[in-house]
Design a protein around this motif. Structure first.
Motif, PDB file in Angstrom:
ATOM      1  N   LYS A 167       0.804  -1.228   0.000  1.00 28.04           N
ATOM      2  CA  LYS A 167       0.000   0.000   0.000  1.00 28.04           C
ATOM      3  C   LYS A 167       0.831   1.270   0.000  1.00 28.04           C
ATOM      4  N   HIS A 168       2.075   1.182   0.393  1.00 27.23           N
ATOM      5  CA  HIS A 168       2.892   2.374   0.600  1.00 27.23           C
ATOM      6  C   HIS A 168       3.894   2.565  -0.529  1.00 27.23           C
ATOM      7  N   PRO A 169       3.961   3.774  -1.101  1.00 32.70           N
ATOM      8  CA  PRO A 169       4.868   4.012  -2.228  1.00 32.70           C
ATOM      9  C   PRO A 169       6.347   3.813  -1.886  1.00 32.70           C
ATOM     10  N   GLU A 170       6.697   3.904  -0.604  1.00 32.45           N
ATOM     11  CA  GLU A 170       8.099   3.693  -0.217  1.00 32.45           C
ATOM     12  C   GLU A 170       8.495   2.222  -0.357  1.00 32.45           C
ATOM     13  N   THR A 171       7.526   1.332  -0.267  1.00 28.75           N
ATOM     14  CA  THR A 171       7.834  -0.099  -0.269  1.00 28.75           C
ATOM     15  C   THR A 171       7.126  -0.880  -1.363  1.00 28.75           C
ATOM     16  N   GLY A 172       6.041  -0.352  -1.902  1.00 27.35           N
ATOM     17  CA  GLY A 172       5.265  -1.096  -2.884  1.00 27.35           C
ATOM     18  C   GLY A 172       5.043  -0.333  -4.166  1.00 27.35           C
ATOM     19  N   GLY A 196       4.721   0.369   7.352  1.00 27.83           N
ATOM     20  CA  GLY A 196       3.783   1.474   7.159  1.00 27.83           C
ATOM     21  C   GLY A 196       3.620   2.229   8.460  1.00 27.83           C
ATOM     22  N   ASP A 197       2.390   2.395   8.893  1.00 25.05           N
ATOM     23  CA  ASP A 197       2.096   3.099  10.138  1.00 25.05           C
ATOM     24  C   ASP A 197       2.036   2.160  11.332  1.00 25.05           C
ATOM     25  N   TYR A 198       2.423   0.918  11.129  1.00 21.69           N
ATOM     26  CA  TYR A 198       2.286  -0.097  12.169  1.00 21.69           C
ATOM     27  C   TYR A 198       3.632  -0.523  12.737  1.00 21.69           C
ATOM     28  N   VAL A 199       3.590  -0.979  13.976  1.00 22.37           N
ATOM     29  CA  VAL A 199       4.719  -1.647  14.613  1.00 22.37           C
ATOM     30  C   VAL A 199       4.274  -3.084  14.844  1.00 22.37           C
ATOM     31  N   VAL A 200       5.066  -4.013  14.336  1.00 21.20           N
ATOM     32  CA  VAL A 200       4.711  -5.427  14.394  1.00 21.20           C
ATOM     33  C   VAL A 200       5.826  -6.166  15.118  1.00 21.20           C
ATOM     34  N   SER A 201       5.465  -7.145  15.919  1.00 20.17           N
ATOM     35  CA  SER A 201       6.505  -7.918  16.606  1.00 20.17           C
ATOM     36  C   SER A 201       7.362  -8.636  15.567  1.00 20.17           C
ATOM     37  N   ALA A 202       8.631  -8.742  15.847  1.00 20.81           N
ATOM     38  CA  ALA A 202       9.553  -9.430  14.937  1.00 20.81           C
ATOM     39  C   ALA A 202       9.092 -10.870  14.708  1.00 20.81           C
ATOM     40  N   ARG A 203       8.507 -11.471  15.713  1.00 19.69           N
ATOM     41  CA  ARG A 203       8.004 -12.839  15.580  1.00 19.69           C
ATOM     42  C   ARG A 203       6.907 -12.930  14.529  1.00 19.69           C
TER      43      ARG A 203
END
Length: 111
Positions: free
Chosen positions: A24-29, A54-61
């Protein structure tokens, strides 16, 4: 015609949801309107116990599928992605449209 839902396991589902968010993000997609597909050419690396998507923080797991080739192979076999493991992934139109039901579980970043 009633289309049967593609079944994927929980790690595959989390990985696909993260790929969808990155797309969804132009920086990555990069979305291709002609084909209805999106290529993700930048996969963020975890720092500490989390990764920013994006705007999220996700656990490395939860992002461990990024480095698991078997997850990519399974998603490709089911027609949801085209793998360029480990550098890039192209989400098919079916992969972009697949409802993982997981985006509500991601945490918004405040840093």
């Amino acid at each position: 015609m009633n289309k049967k839902k593609i079944k994927i396991n929980s790690l595959q589902k989390r990985t696909l949801a993260l790929f969808q968010e990155l797309a969804k993000h132009p920086e990555t997609g990069n979305f291709n309107a002609e084909t209805g597909e999106a290529t993700v050419a930048f996969l963020p690396r975890p720092h500490g116990d989390h990764v920013h998507i994006g705007d999220y923080v996700v656990s490395a797991r939860d992002a461990s599928g990024f480095t698991n080739e078997k997850v990519w192979v399974a998603l490709e076999r089911k027609g949801l992605i085209r793998s360029g493991y480990p550098l890039q992934v192209t989400l098919t139109a079916e992969g972009l449209a697949y409802d993982t039901g997981l985006l509500g579980e991601l945490e918004h970043s405040d840093h």
